[in-house]
Design an enzyme around this catalytic site. Sequence first.
Site: not given
Ligand SMILES: *Cc1c(COP(=O)(O)O)cnc(C)c1O
Length: 399
Positions: A70, A168, A290, A338
């Site tokens: 992701k 969640r 800055y 930046m």
């Molecule tokens: C992002 C995610 C993972 C991977 O987690 P890591 O800590 O990066 O290994 C696995 N399962 C779910 C549901 C996630 O959202």
Amino acid sequence: MVRPGRSGCISRVPIPASPTWRSSTTVTDSPASDPNRAAAILTIDLAALAANYRLLATTAAPARCAAVVKADAYGLGIDVAAPALEAAGARDFFVAQLEEGIALRALLPEARIAILNGLAPGCEADYAVHRLLPVLNHPGEIEAWHGFARKTGERQHAFLHIDTGMNRLGLGAGELDRLAAHPDLLAGIDIDLVMSHFACADEAANPMTAAQAATFQAARGRLPKAPASIANSSGIFRGAAYALDLVRPGCALYGVNPTPEAANPMRPVVRLEARILQLRDVDSPMTVGYGATFRVARPTKIATIAMGYADGYLRSLSGRGEVWVAGTRAPLVGRVSMDLVTIDVTDVAEADAQPGALVEVIGPHRDVDAIARDAGTIGYEVLTALGQRYARRTVGAAA
Ligand SMILES: *Cc1c(COP(=O)(O)O)cnc(C)c1O
């Protein structure tokens, strides 16, 4: 074969255009490219990425080892990372969003791809067309997928997410009760995986991990029999009992330490170098940058380097970060701008701190986790913030 309906997402949600750096990837990858021109260079080590995958797969065996890609493979670039992971043996991939899944399907025609954020409303046909598995997170999604199966007259596959304490995504306790009491809600749906997610697996002594695993096993017993998955990167290192049928590492693939209490078992995958633009000699009572937050106390040589918060070099590193110049530490002074960062190179040999020289921002002296500590964040955020202006190149064979 299902075709996207008129109300389907293919017409509603445009597939995003490739980020601009992709168009330059071939240039920077090519031996004819001129790295001397790039302001900052991000190098992805595909051999290290593959080695990390194999280490995780070996540790979790006989469980299958998926790859979580992701957020553009945690900022590394899904178009380089995903094929390398597949070449290393990954067959199961997770992304967060439907659009990410559609892009990944174009890269990996054979892989099993699941969408963690679930079934986007009204987009059922897109999952079918692109062979993407929704992770069903709540009763509304189960109902929609059930309805889609009935409408198409075809059984539809999915993963099912049980919440065991994250609060969640995933079915809560009451929702699980209802599903267990009414298995017909899943009619027409093949659950290929039941999954949950650890909240504290990065903390070795935290009892929540074992508690979640127990809650998960109890939930599994009330559902149709299916392979199971609960471990993220850290979960893989918390005991073989948590591997179940499939593990889902993300951060560890990309070099973040999944066992923060111990030495990092993973290989570093990312290297970042930025170029010195200019040098100047300053002395008390001058200030740098800055807000005039850094006041010079001694005759000091300042180098300005070509990278800033617009490139994901977090502004919270102001006055706290460090880079390395030819093996010598150079602390950040003043605020991160930046497009620019100022460093103190007084202690660096003059021949090494010259305009045009590349300094090490992420590398052997300063890994992603160390930068995260300096910035008051986690390695995940350092990686996913990596900017789009870097010249990106890959090294290492994929397999
Ligand atoms: C992002 C995610 C993972 C991977 O987690 P890591 O800590 O990066 O290994 C696995 N399962 C779910 C549901 C996630 O959202």
